[in-house]
Scaffold this motif. Structure first.
Motif, PDB file in Angstrom:
ATOM      1  N   UNK A  79       1.072  -1.188  -0.056  1.00 63.59           N
ATOM      2  CA  UNK A  79       0.296   0.123  -0.617  1.00 63.59           C
ATOM      3  C   UNK A  79       1.297   0.964   0.444  1.00 63.59           C
ATOM      4  N   UNK A  80       2.060   1.208   1.234  1.00 67.14           N
ATOM      5  CA  UNK A  80       2.923   2.482   0.598  1.00 67.14           C
ATOM      6  C   UNK A  80       3.484   3.130  -0.681  1.00 67.14           C
ATOM      7  N   UNK A  81       3.637   1.980  -1.853  1.00 65.69           N
ATOM      8  CA  UNK A  81       3.564   2.379  -3.380  1.00 65.69           C
ATOM      9  C   UNK A  81       2.801   2.855  -3.672  1.00 65.69           C
ATOM     10  N   UNK A  82       1.186   3.318  -3.198  1.00 63.55           N
ATOM     11  CA  UNK A  82       0.083   4.638  -3.590  1.00 63.55           C
ATOM     12  C   UNK A  82       0.427   5.252  -2.774  1.00 63.55           C
ATOM     13  N   UNK A  83       0.488   5.003  -1.116  1.00 60.90           N
ATOM     14  CA  UNK A  83       0.236   6.456  -0.534  1.00 60.90           C
ATOM     15  C   UNK A  83       1.290   7.307  -0.964  1.00 60.90           C
ATOM     16  N   UNK A  84       2.475   6.737  -0.713  1.00 60.90           N
ATOM     17  CA  UNK A  84       3.635   7.416  -0.367  1.00 60.90           C
ATOM     18  C   UNK A  84       3.928   8.418  -1.333  1.00 60.90           C
ATOM     19  N   UNK A  85       3.804   8.127  -2.874  1.00 60.41           N
ATOM     20  CA  UNK A  85       4.406   9.472  -3.993  1.00 60.41           C
ATOM     21  C   UNK A  85       3.067  10.354  -3.570  1.00 60.41           C
ATOM     22  N   UNK A  86       2.194  10.513  -3.244  1.00 63.26           N
ATOM     23  CA  UNK A  86       1.006  11.193  -2.747  1.00 63.26           C
ATOM     24  C   UNK A  86       1.050  12.041  -1.577  1.00 63.26           C
ATOM     25  N   UNK A  87       1.681  11.488  -0.348  1.00 60.50           N
ATOM     26  CA  UNK A  87       1.476  11.381   0.701  1.00 60.50           C
ATOM     27  C   UNK A  87       3.139  11.927   1.875  1.00 60.50           C
ATOM     28  N   UNK A  88       4.379  11.033   1.127  1.00 56.07           N
ATOM     29  CA  UNK A  88       5.093  10.940   1.852  1.00 56.07           C
ATOM     30  C   UNK A  88       5.541  12.437   2.288  1.00 56.07           C
ATOM     31  N   UNK A  89       6.388  13.160   1.331  1.00 57.15           N
ATOM     32  CA  UNK A  89       7.212  14.332   1.351  1.00 57.15           C
ATOM     33  C   UNK A  89       6.023  15.324   2.259  1.00 57.15           C
ATOM     34  N   UNK A  90       4.746  15.120   2.760  1.00 58.71           N
ATOM     35  CA  UNK A  90       4.153  16.020   3.330  1.00 58.71           C
ATOM     36  C   UNK A  90       4.435  15.947   5.390  1.00 58.71           C
ATOM     37  N   UNK A  91       4.741  16.666   5.341  1.00 57.39           N
ATOM     38  CA  UNK A  91       4.366  16.067   6.910  1.00 57.39           C
ATOM     39  C   UNK A  91       2.700  16.251   7.848  1.00 57.39           C
ATOM     40  N   UNK A  92       3.350  15.494   8.866  1.00 53.18           N
ATOM     41  CA  UNK A  92       1.389  15.455   9.382  1.00 53.18           C
ATOM     42  C   UNK A  92       0.559  16.403   8.917  1.00 53.18           C
ATOM     43  N   UNK A  93       0.969  17.995   9.827  1.00 50.66           N
ATOM     44  CA  UNK A  93      -0.298  18.518   9.509  1.00 50.66           C
ATOM     45  C   UNK A  93       0.052  19.444   8.592  1.00 50.66           C
TER      46      UNK A  93
END
Length: 333
Positions: A79-93
């Motif tokens: 699932x990380x292969x889909x999630x991280x390209x979209x969210x990975x570079x972001x900070x939680x806030x």
């Protein structure tokens, strides 16, 4: 994490994920003080190398490492292969409702099912809650995700269930079917089952594992007559510690064997998990109380059982709609 004695005082010690044992002397002079200090020492030592102001990608990997060899850690690798390209570079806030909705839309346009998107964002939610609980971040953001779709459940009638068992050619497939239908267990619990957890004297099957490797609930289930008979025969010729075995070893998958039995039984499309649904609905439709069914299925509480299977039991609402029969009720003006 444990507290012990060292050089006339207290110490804290633990074993890390790499198997290495760590011990630290404490300044505390009482057990109560040691418990408080131990937690701070553990956090300071264990999390010293953790990134400050972490990104989602860093949190994701930290959470996977913490999960160890649990199945979810493996699933999150996919699932990380889909999630991280979209969210990975972001900070939680930086995560907002718009961020989550745009991800869901992208995945939908890519042809992914709504249930898959729900799971992917659920893993993101779990990772961020882990970060909050372990003080990587102050507060986990809300994760907006699409509703989990209601899947159609195929419920076998007694004749179909019997036909399916009789259509199994291989003995280990037939035994697996008897256990799945006779205990309501998940397929993983049946394949994990070892003979040391089958108690013929008490007539009980312990589907639980002591290592906490599974996150899904498992139960200790009594044997019915058919299950006991099948287990007794299998135990007499067992070649390994595993109840479901092939050539003297554990079985990794029974999907192909069950698919063959389904085809020979000519009962239409049936998934393995439908056998658990069949067991649950059969118990409820025969008047078994919800609390007992919940225990057999290993659910954490009855609300899980009701939300999953309540729609198959409309009769429990009969008395409610009876009072709405205005044509039959004698009422005053």
């Amino acid at each position: 994490m444990n507290i012990g004695r060292l050089r006339g005082g207290y110490c804290v010690y633990w074993t890390g994920a790499d198997g290495k044992r760590t011990r630290r002397q404490l300044a505390a002079r009482s057990r109560k003080e040691a418990e408080s200090e131990a937690l701070e020492v553990y956090r300071a030592t264990t999390y010293a190398s953790r990134p400050k102001d972490p990104t989602v990608a860093e949190i994701w990997e930290e959470y996977r490492e913490d999960l160890g060899d649990k199945p979810t850690a493996t699933t999150m690798g996919y699932t990380g292969k889909a999630v991280l390209p979209h969210f990975g570079h972001l900070r939680p806030e930086d995560i907002t409702k718009a961020t989550c909705l745009s991800y869901a839309e992208l995945r939908k346009n890519a042809g992914r099912a709504q249930g898959s998107v729900h799971t992917e964002l659920g893993h993101l939610k779990s990772a961020l809650l882990f970060a909050e609980n372990t003080r990587m971040i102050d507060r986990a953001p809300k994760i907006w995700r699409p509703e989990k779709p209601q899947t159609d459940k195929r419920i076998l009638n007694p004749g179909e269930a019997r036909a399916l068992i009789e259509a199994a050619i291989e003995p280990h497939i037939q035994l697996a079917l008897i256990l799945l239908l006779g205990t309501g267990a998940r397929v993983g619990a049946v394949l994990d089952l070892t003979w040391d957890r089958v108690d013929f004297e008490r007539g009980a099957i312990n589907l639980r594992l002591n290592d906490g490797a599974t996150r899904k609930g498992r139960a200790v289930v009594p044997m019915n007559a058919s299950t006991r008979a099948a287990l007794t025969v299998a135990h007499a010729v067992a070649l390994s510690d595993y109840v479901i075995e092939w050539a003297g070893g554990p079985v990794g998958s029974i999907r192909k064997g069950i698919s063959g039995a389904v085809q020979r039984a000519k009962i239409g499309h049936v998934r393995i998990h439908d056998l658990r649904h069949t067991a649950a609905v059969t118990m409820l439709s025969n008047g078994i109380p919800l609390e007992k069914v919940s225990q057999v299925l290993g659910h954490s509480n009855t609300s899980v059982t009701f939300s999953t299977y309540g729609r198959y039991l409309p009769e429990h609402m009969q008395d409610a709609v009876n009072v709405l029969d205005f044509m039959s009720l004698k009422t005053g003006r």
